[in-house]
Each structure stands twice: as structure tokens, then as C-alpha cells.
Design a protein around this motif. Structure first.
Motif, PDB file in Angstrom:
ATOM      1  N   GLY A  83       0.839  -1.194   0.000  1.00  0.00           N
ATOM      2  CA  GLY A  83       0.000   0.000   0.000  1.00  0.00           C
ATOM      3  C   GLY A  83       0.872   1.242   0.000  1.00  0.00           C
ATOM      4  N   ILE A  84       0.368   2.305  -0.601  1.00  0.00           N
ATOM      5  CA  ILE A  84       1.153   3.537  -0.726  1.00  0.00           C
ATOM      6  C   ILE A  84       0.323   4.726  -0.256  1.00  0.00           C
ATOM      7  N   ILE A  85       0.924   5.542   0.599  1.00  0.00           N
ATOM      8  CA  ILE A  85       0.289   6.766   1.094  1.00  0.00           C
ATOM      9  C   ILE A  85       1.020   7.967   0.499  1.00  0.00           C
ATOM     10  N   TYR A  86       0.274   8.854  -0.134  1.00  0.00           N
ATOM     11  CA  TYR A  86       0.840  10.092  -0.666  1.00  0.00           C
ATOM     12  C   TYR A  86       0.524  11.205   0.321  1.00  0.00           C
ATOM     13  N   ALA A  87       1.558  11.828   0.886  1.00  0.00           N
ATOM     14  CA  ALA A  87       1.374  12.897   1.870  1.00  0.00           C
ATOM     15  C   ALA A  87       1.995  14.177   1.342  1.00  0.00           C
ATOM     16  N   VAL A  88       1.203  15.250   1.295  1.00  0.00           N
ATOM     17  CA  VAL A  88       1.690  16.475   0.666  1.00  0.00           C
ATOM     18  C   VAL A  88       1.059  17.709   1.310  1.00  0.00           C
ATOM     19  N   PRO A  89       1.815  18.795   1.430  1.00  0.00           N
ATOM     20  CA  PRO A  89       1.229  20.043   1.916  1.00  0.00           C
ATOM     21  C   PRO A  89       0.625  20.854   0.774  1.00  0.00           C
ATOM     22  N   VAL A  90      -0.327  21.694   1.120  1.00  0.00           N
ATOM     23  CA  VAL A  90      -0.875  22.652   0.161  1.00  0.00           C
ATOM     24  C   VAL A  90       0.067  23.843   0.108  1.00  0.00           C
ATOM     25  N   GLN A  91       0.481  24.215  -1.086  1.00  0.00           N
ATOM     26  CA  GLN A  91       1.365  25.371  -1.265  1.00  0.00           C
ATOM     27  C   GLN A  91       0.855  26.209  -2.438  1.00  0.00           C
ATOM     28  N   GLY A  92       0.665  27.500  -2.200  1.00  0.00           N
ATOM     29  CA  GLY A  92       0.184  28.374  -3.273  1.00  0.00           C
ATOM     30  C   GLY A  92      -1.149  27.925  -3.824  1.00  0.00           C
ATOM     31  N   PHE A  93      -2.044  27.473  -2.954  1.00  0.00           N
ATOM     32  CA  PHE A  93      -3.376  27.003  -3.330  1.00  0.00           C
ATOM     33  C   PHE A  93      -3.335  25.749  -4.206  1.00  0.00           C
ATOM     34  N   GLY A  94      -2.237  25.018  -4.207  1.00  0.00           N
ATOM     35  CA  GLY A  94      -2.141  23.800  -4.999  1.00  0.00           C
ATOM     36  C   GLY A  94      -1.226  22.785  -4.341  1.00  0.00           C
ATOM     37  N   MET A  95      -0.952  21.713  -5.058  1.00  0.00           N
ATOM     38  CA  MET A  95      -0.085  20.669  -4.549  1.00  0.00           C
ATOM     39  C   MET A  95       1.357  21.158  -4.428  1.00  0.00           C
ATOM     40  N   GLY A  96       2.024  20.813  -3.337  1.00  0.00           N
ATOM     41  CA  GLY A  96       3.432  21.152  -3.187  1.00  0.00           C
ATOM     42  C   GLY A  96       4.230  20.687  -4.394  1.00  0.00           C
ATOM     43  N   HIS A  97       5.159  21.513  -4.852  1.00  0.00           N
ATOM     44  CA  HIS A  97       5.808  21.276  -6.145  1.00  0.00           C
ATOM     45  C   HIS A  97       6.589  19.970  -6.214  1.00  0.00           C
ATOM     46  N   LEU A  98       7.161  19.517  -5.112  1.00  0.00           N
ATOM     47  CA  LEU A  98       7.908  18.262  -5.145  1.00  0.00           C
ATOM     48  C   LEU A  98       7.011  17.092  -5.554  1.00  0.00           C
ATOM     49  N   MET A  99       5.817  17.042  -4.965  1.00  0.00           N
ATOM     50  CA  MET A  99       4.892  15.957  -5.290  1.00  0.00           C
ATOM     51  C   MET A  99       4.393  16.082  -6.725  1.00  0.00           C
ATOM     52  N   GLN A 100       4.156  17.300  -7.171  1.00  0.00           N
ATOM     53  CA  GLN A 100       3.696  17.505  -8.538  1.00  0.00           C
ATOM     54  C   GLN A 100       4.733  16.992  -9.545  1.00  0.00           C
ATOM     55  N   ILE A 101       5.981  17.371  -9.326  1.00  0.00           N
ATOM     56  CA  ILE A 101       7.056  16.911 -10.221  1.00  0.00           C
ATOM     57  C   ILE A 101       7.186  15.395 -10.158  1.00  0.00           C
ATOM     58  N   GLY A 123      -3.660   5.605  -0.292  1.00  0.00           N
ATOM     59  CA  GLY A 123      -4.219   6.563   0.649  1.00  0.00           C
ATOM     60  C   GLY A 123      -3.625   7.942   0.420  1.00  0.00           C
ATOM     61  N   VAL A 124      -4.324   8.977   0.888  1.00  0.00           N
ATOM     62  CA  VAL A 124      -3.892  10.360   0.665  1.00  0.00           C
ATOM     63  C   VAL A 124      -3.991  11.151   1.964  1.00  0.00           C
ATOM     64  N   ILE A 125      -2.938  11.905   2.272  1.00  0.00           N
ATOM     65  CA  ILE A 125      -2.943  12.830   3.408  1.00  0.00           C
ATOM     66  C   ILE A 125      -2.544  14.208   2.887  1.00  0.00           C
ATOM     67  N   VAL A 126      -3.361  15.213   3.200  1.00  0.00           N
ATOM     68  CA  VAL A 126      -3.070  16.584   2.779  1.00  0.00           C
ATOM     69  C   VAL A 126      -3.009  17.481   4.011  1.00  0.00           C
ATOM     70  N   THR A 127      -1.949  18.255   4.120  1.00  0.00           N
ATOM     71  CA  THR A 127      -1.793  19.180   5.243  1.00  0.00           C
ATOM     72  C   THR A 127      -1.719  20.617   4.722  1.00  0.00           C
ATOM     73  N   GLY A 128      -2.041  21.568   5.592  1.00  0.00           N
ATOM     74  CA  GLY A 128      -1.929  22.973   5.194  1.00  0.00           C
ATOM     75  C   GLY A 128      -2.876  23.861   5.972  1.00  0.00           C
ATOM     76  N   ARG A 129      -2.791  25.131   5.706  1.00  0.00           N
ATOM     77  CA  ARG A 129      -3.694  26.083   6.325  1.00  0.00           C
ATOM     78  C   ARG A 129      -5.090  25.910   5.737  1.00  0.00           C
ATOM     79  N   ARG A 130      -6.021  26.761   6.083  1.00  0.00           N
ATOM     80  CA  ARG A 130      -7.421  26.565   5.712  1.00  0.00           C
ATOM     81  C   ARG A 130      -7.720  26.951   4.265  1.00  0.00           C
ATOM     82  N   TYR A 131      -7.071  26.277   3.316  1.00  0.00           N
ATOM     83  CA  TYR A 131      -7.384  26.609   1.926  1.00  0.00           C
ATOM     84  C   TYR A 131      -7.038  25.488   0.963  1.00  0.00           C
ATOM     85  N   ASN A 132      -7.978  25.130   0.130  1.00  0.00           N
ATOM     86  CA  ASN A 132      -7.795  24.282  -1.052  1.00  0.00           C
ATOM     87  C   ASN A 132      -7.326  22.857  -0.792  1.00  0.00           C
TER      88      ASN A 132
END
Length: 225
Positions: A83-101, A123-132
Motif C-alpha cells: 500500500g502507498i500513502i501520498y502525503a503532501v502540503p498545500v502550497q500556493g493554493f495547490g499541490m506542493g511542487h515536489l509531489m507535482q514533479i 491513501g492520501v494525506i493533505v496538510t496545510g492552512r485553511r485553503y484548497n
């Protein structure tokens, strides 16, 4: 019940060592350990991989990328995981650039040829402030579905709010969502493995080939008429 090993892999797309995303993955590792599962963490910031498309011939290739970097090592770990979990922060109202690349490069240059993630639990985990959060979550879920992975329902999605250091650890509802998701992932992996051990076969379709070839397959029945 038959005891089976469960190997999970977390891919962390955060550039900040020890930040909120890292802390959530440590929490995820503790949950996995309590269930007897092993969780490995790949921090993308620690690896070198190129941007997809620099060779121009990505869409025409029939073999994996020939650029020399760490991507083959990471995709090999993905192949071996249950199983694989993708964990990424929200940056600039979108996916953090490392994960995108990473998603672009791993998918276009490696995973699309054989779809080795087919029937792995995702599975997916998303962290960040209150946006997107939802936008980023949906983007990764679509990528998991593209790779024919199994996504288990776990109540609320694992979206955690927090901008300041360690702030996500105070998101009780978010932590509970992570716990539920990880437990459901482990349960699904065990179910699949138990069935395979008892029957010596899989009840899941695997050998579907590359979707770039599906057009020819669909045309075969039509040609007979």
C-alpha cells in the motif's frame, strides 16, 4: 487467522524537514506499528529526480526514461509495497511542487508502461492552512485511480489543518481520519493477501495491459462485423 506481512510506503512531498507533514507521517508510522504493519517513508526532498518532459520524447517512448537519477529506486520501492500513502502540503493554493514533479515524472516516464501499482491499496494525506485541501486531495485521488489502485473509504478524507509548526497535531478530527484510513488500508491489504494464500489466486483483475494499446483491442470485435 493467517498472519501476513503488510508493507506500506509513504511518499512525503514536503520540502520542510520536521514540519507538519513529517509529523503526521510519524503518527501514521505509529498506527501502522500498532497493527503489526511496517511503514517506510520516502522524503522526496532527499532524492534527486529530473523534471518530466526535458527529453521531449516522453509521449512517444515505449520504454522507461533513460535519464539517470533516483526515480528508478523510488518506483522500485513502490512496486514492492502493498500500500502507498501520498502525503503532501498545500502550497500556493495547490499541490506542493515536489509531489507535482514526482507524480508527473514517475507516471509518464515509468509507471504507465506496465501499471505496476495495479491493485495496490492507496491513501492520501493533505496538510496545510485553511485553503484548497480538497483540490489537492482530488488531484492525488485521480492519480491513484489512473494507476488502478484501490482506495478505501474511511469516513472523512485525511485533510489536516495547520500552518504553524506542530499545529496539525491539534487537529483531532484530522488525526482520527488518518487513523481510520491507515487501519482500513491495512485491513484491505490483509484481505487481499489472505484470499490469495487460501485460493492461490487473486479475485482482482490485474493483467489489463497499457491503456495506450486499448484502442486496438476495442477495434477487434468491430472488425468482425
Amino acid at each position: 487467522m493467517i498472519s501476513v506481512p503488510v508493507e506500506l510506503l509513504a511518499i512525503c512531498g514536503s520540502t520542510r524537514a520536521g514540519g507538519n507533514t513529517d509529523q503526521i507521517l510519524q503518527y501514521t508510522r505509529e498506527i501502522s506499528s500498532e497493527r503489526g504493519a511496517h511503514l517506510s517513508i520516502v522524503n522526496l526532498r532527499d532524492y534527486h529526480f529530473s523534471v518530466s518532459g526535458t527529453c521531449v520524447d516522453c509521449n512517444d517512448r515505449e520504454t522507461p526514461c533513460e535519464l539517470k537519477d533516483d526515480m528508478p529506486y523510488i518506483t522500485d520501492m513502490m512496486r514492492k509495497a502493498d500500500g502507498i500513502i501520498y502525503a503532501v502540503p498545500v502550497q500556493g493554493f495547490g499541490m506542493g511542487h515536489l509531489m507535482q514533479i514526482f507524480i508527473e515524472r514517475s507516471g509518464v516516464c515509468y509507471l504507465r508502461f506496465e501499471r505496476p501499482l495495479t491493485n495496490k491499496v492507496g491513501g492520501v494525506i493533505v496538510t496545510g492552512r485553511r485553503y484548497n485541501h480538497n483540490h489537492v486531495y482530488s488531484q492525488i485521488v485521480n492519480n491513484l485511480l489512473l494507476n488502478r489502485m484501490i482506495i478505501v473509504g474511511s469516513g472523512f478524507p485525511a485533510l489536516l489543518q495547520g500552518g504553524k509548526p506542530s499545529e496539525v497535531l491539534g487537529d483531532i478530527e484530522g488525526l482520527d481520519s488518518v487513523r481510520r484510513m491507515v487501519n482500513r488500508m491495512i485491513d484491505m491489504v490483509k484481505t487481499i493477501k489472505h484470499y490469495s494464500l487460501l485460493t492461490n489466486q487473486s479475485y482482482l483483475t490485474f493483467n489489463e495491459g497499457n491503456e495506450r494499446m486499448i484502442g486496438e483491442d476495442l477495434l477487434q470485435p468491430l472488425k468482425k462485423h
